[in-house]
Structure formats: C-alpha cells, structure tokens
Design a protein around this motif. Structure first.
Motif, PDB file in Angstrom:
ATOM      1  N   PHE A  25     -49.258 -20.812 -23.127  1.00 52.68           N
ATOM      2  CA  PHE A  25     -50.649 -20.330 -23.395  1.00 52.68           C
ATOM      3  C   PHE A  25     -50.629 -18.995 -22.277  1.00 52.68           C
ATOM      4  O   PHE A  25     -51.295 -18.663 -21.684  1.00 52.68           O
ATOM      5  N   THR A  26     -49.815 -18.050 -23.139  1.00 55.94           N
ATOM      6  CA  THR A  26     -49.710 -16.666 -22.335  1.00 55.94           C
ATOM      7  C   THR A  26     -50.894 -16.263 -22.516  1.00 55.94           C
ATOM      8  O   THR A  26     -51.664 -15.976 -23.676  1.00 55.94           O
ATOM      9  N   GLN A  27     -51.537 -15.426 -21.396  1.00 52.93           N
ATOM     10  CA  GLN A  27     -52.592 -14.734 -21.390  1.00 52.93           C
ATOM     11  C   GLN A  27     -53.924 -15.501 -21.915  1.00 52.93           C
ATOM     12  O   GLN A  27     -55.010 -14.825 -22.096  1.00 52.93           O
ATOM     13  N   VAL A  28     -54.240 -16.643 -21.741  1.00 48.81           N
ATOM     14  CA  VAL A  28     -55.159 -17.359 -22.001  1.00 48.81           C
ATOM     15  C   VAL A  28     -56.432 -17.258 -20.878  1.00 48.81           C
ATOM     16  O   VAL A  28     -55.937 -17.020 -19.525  1.00 48.81           O
ATOM     17  N   SER A  29     -57.577 -17.041 -21.264  1.00 52.75           N
ATOM     18  CA  SER A  29     -58.556 -17.103 -20.339  1.00 52.75           C
ATOM     19  C   SER A  29     -59.246 -18.412 -19.981  1.00 52.75           C
ATOM     20  O   SER A  29     -59.812 -18.933 -20.993  1.00 52.75           O
ATOM     21  N   LEU A  30     -59.159 -18.794 -18.698  1.00 54.56           N
ATOM     22  CA  LEU A  30     -59.463 -20.132 -18.175  1.00 54.56           C
ATOM     23  C   LEU A  30     -60.310 -20.080 -17.245  1.00 54.56           C
ATOM     24  O   LEU A  30     -60.438 -20.783 -16.022  1.00 54.56           O
ATOM     25  N   HIS A  31     -61.036 -19.008 -17.027  1.00 54.81           N
ATOM     26  CA  HIS A  31     -62.007 -18.625 -15.839  1.00 54.81           C
ATOM     27  C   HIS A  31     -62.933 -19.764 -15.850  1.00 54.81           C
ATOM     28  O   HIS A  31     -63.684 -20.259 -16.596  1.00 54.81           O
ATOM     29  N   LEU A  32     -63.307 -20.406 -14.326  1.00 56.06           N
ATOM     30  CA  LEU A  32     -64.049 -21.151 -14.090  1.00 56.06           C
ATOM     31  C   LEU A  32     -63.855 -22.769 -14.574  1.00 56.06           C
ATOM     32  O   LEU A  32     -64.812 -23.474 -14.498  1.00 56.06           O
ATOM     33  N   LEU A  45     -48.469 -20.325 -18.455  1.00 56.72           N
ATOM     34  CA  LEU A  45     -49.834 -19.606 -18.195  1.00 56.72           C
ATOM     35  C   LEU A  45     -49.651 -18.091 -17.603  1.00 56.72           C
ATOM     36  O   LEU A  45     -50.462 -17.672 -16.897  1.00 56.72           O
ATOM     37  N   ASN A  46     -48.473 -17.596 -18.216  1.00 50.66           N
ATOM     38  CA  ASN A  46     -48.084 -16.382 -17.773  1.00 50.66           C
ATOM     39  C   ASN A  46     -49.093 -15.178 -18.019  1.00 50.66           C
ATOM     40  O   ASN A  46     -49.832 -15.431 -19.184  1.00 50.66           O
ATOM     41  N   GLN A  47     -49.635 -14.470 -17.199  1.00 52.02           N
ATOM     42  CA  GLN A  47     -50.574 -13.479 -17.050  1.00 52.02           C
ATOM     43  C   GLN A  47     -52.016 -14.063 -17.425  1.00 52.02           C
ATOM     44  O   GLN A  47     -52.983 -13.260 -17.836  1.00 52.02           O
ATOM     45  N   SER A  48     -52.172 -15.323 -17.331  1.00 49.84           N
ATOM     46  CA  SER A  48     -53.442 -15.872 -17.756  1.00 49.84           C
ATOM     47  C   SER A  48     -54.490 -15.880 -16.629  1.00 49.84           C
ATOM     48  O   SER A  48     -54.258 -15.560 -15.547  1.00 49.84           O
ATOM     49  N   ASN A  49     -55.844 -15.876 -16.865  1.00 46.73           N
ATOM     50  CA  ASN A  49     -57.091 -15.756 -16.186  1.00 46.73           C
ATOM     51  C   ASN A  49     -57.433 -16.956 -15.600  1.00 46.73           C
ATOM     52  O   ASN A  49     -58.220 -17.779 -16.506  1.00 46.73           O
ATOM     53  N   ILE A  66     -46.437 -16.498 -13.622  1.00 47.77           N
ATOM     54  CA  ILE A  66     -46.078 -15.158 -13.403  1.00 47.77           C
ATOM     55  C   ILE A  66     -47.395 -14.310 -13.631  1.00 47.77           C
ATOM     56  O   ILE A  66     -47.936 -14.323 -14.653  1.00 47.77           O
ATOM     57  N   GLU A  67     -47.836 -13.433 -12.485  1.00 50.55           N
ATOM     58  CA  GLU A  67     -48.847 -12.492 -12.730  1.00 50.55           C
ATOM     59  C   GLU A  67     -50.049 -13.293 -13.261  1.00 50.55           C
ATOM     60  O   GLU A  67     -51.235 -12.444 -13.511  1.00 50.55           O
ATOM     61  N   ALA A  68     -50.655 -14.583 -13.019  1.00 53.20           N
ATOM     62  CA  ALA A  68     -51.655 -15.131 -13.145  1.00 53.20           C
ATOM     63  C   ALA A  68     -52.671 -14.626 -12.180  1.00 53.20           C
ATOM     64  O   ALA A  68     -52.304 -14.527 -10.912  1.00 53.20           O
ATOM     65  N   ASN A  69     -53.985 -14.798 -12.681  1.00 57.03           N
ATOM     66  CA  ASN A  69     -55.091 -14.626 -11.951  1.00 57.03           C
ATOM     67  C   ASN A  69     -55.698 -15.801 -11.334  1.00 57.03           C
ATOM     68  O   ASN A  69     -56.540 -16.414 -12.165  1.00 57.03           O
TER      69      ASN A  69
END
Length: 214
Positions: A25-32, A45-49, A66-69
C-alpha cells in the motif's frame, strides 16, 4: 501482486484488501484512520501518510514504514518488532508501552515523541532525532544511538546498558536513575547533564563531557 499507490483509503477498504492477501500500500493516505487492535503484520506502507492515525495494540511486526508520516499517531502498545522505519516521521507520536524490538529507526524523527515504558531492545536509532522525547523507564538495552540527538530528552529510569551513544548529543537531557552500564560514551555531548544519580559500571566518560556536565 497489485500495489495500491498514491490514493486515499479508509480502514475498511485497507483491511478488506489486506485480508485478501494484498500487502503493498505504497504512498496511501490514511490520515486520521482508526486501525486499532488489528493484524497488519508484514504490510508495506512505504511513504504513506498515517498522521494522527490510531493504531493502538495493532500488530505491525515486520512492516515497511520507510519514510512514512506518523506525526502525532497513537501507537499505544503497538507491536512494531522488526519493522523498517528508516526516515519515518514520528514527531509527537504516542508510543507508550510500544514494542519496538530490532526496529530500524535510522534517521527517523521522534521529536517530542512519548516512548514511556517502550521496549526498544536492539533497535537501530542511529542519527535519529529524539530531541525532547519522553523515554522514561523505556528499555533501550543494546540500542544503537550513535549520532542520535537526545537533547532535552527525559531518560529517567531508562535502561541504556550496552548501548552505543557515540557521537550522540544529550545536551540538557534528564538522566535520573538511568542505567548506563557498559555504555559507549565516545564523543558524547553531555552539556548541562547531571549524572550524579545514574548507574555506572566501569564506564569512562570523555574528559570534555565530564567537565561540561559538572
């Protein structure tokens, strides 16, 4: 295997795809998003939010973050054993009682993160930013903290035996009842640190650091 990339997703959709066998699920947005008490072992979840996400008591063993927010994410009692969090952003994250054994947090940002009672045994925190982090009573035995920034961190009661602190900065850090047995203090900056109530065993501190700490 399909890779879900650069899109928004809710918890139900992610869990449905994960249960169907997807892991990427690379770069997926899961904010909140709320993903508490679920199994996501081995997920990518590489680079995911995941900023402000709730992941309490979630199984993230061996995950690729890696690089996840993960800014201000809630990871209370979360199991991240063996996960890859290189360059991840964990500023102000809640990692109380989290399991972070053998986690790779090289160059990760953990500024003002809450790591009280967390288990980081044998983790790699080299060059990580832990400025202002709360590490009270955390287990950092055998951790690689070479070059890490621990300025202003609270290390009260923290276990740091057999830890590599070479070239780290502990400027104005709080060390009270801290276990410093067999710690590597090569070129450590201990400016403004009171070491009178720490546990030592055959450790020789750099002369410069002793002067500055006094």
């Amino acid at each position: 295997m399909e890779i879900w990339k650069a899109g928004c997703m809710d918890a139900n959709e992610l869990l449905k795809r994960y249960c169907a066998g997807e892991r990427n699920f690379t770069q997926v947005s899961l904010h909140l998003v709320n993903l508490s008490e679920v199994c996501l072992a081995g997920i990518n979840l590489n680079q995911s939010n995941l900023a402000n996400a709730t992941l309490s008591q979630t199984n993230l063993r061996g995950a690729n973050l890696i690089e996840a927010n993960l800014t201000a994410a809630t990871l209370w009692r979360t199991d991240l054993s063996g996960s890859n969090l290189i360059l991840a952003n964990l500023k102000a994250a809640n990692l109380i009682r989290a399991t972070l054994r053998k986690v790779d947090l090289h160059k990760a940002s953990l500024m003002k993160a809450d790591l009280r009672l967390a288990d980081l045994h044998d983790a790699d925190l080299s060059n990580a930013n832990l400025a202002g982090a709360d590490l009270r009573y955390a287990n950092l035995n055998g951790v690689n903290l070479a070059g890490a920034n621990l300025s202003g961190a609270n290390l009260t009661g923290t276990k740091l035996s057999n830890t590599d602190l070479s070239h780290a900065s502990l400027t104005k850090a709080i060390l009270c009842k801290t276990d410093l047995i067999d710690v590597d203090f090569t070129e450590v900056d201990l400016t403004g640190v009171d070491l009178h109530y720490c546990l030592f065993n055959g450790v020789t501190l750099p002369e410069r650091s002793l002067i500055e700490a006094g």
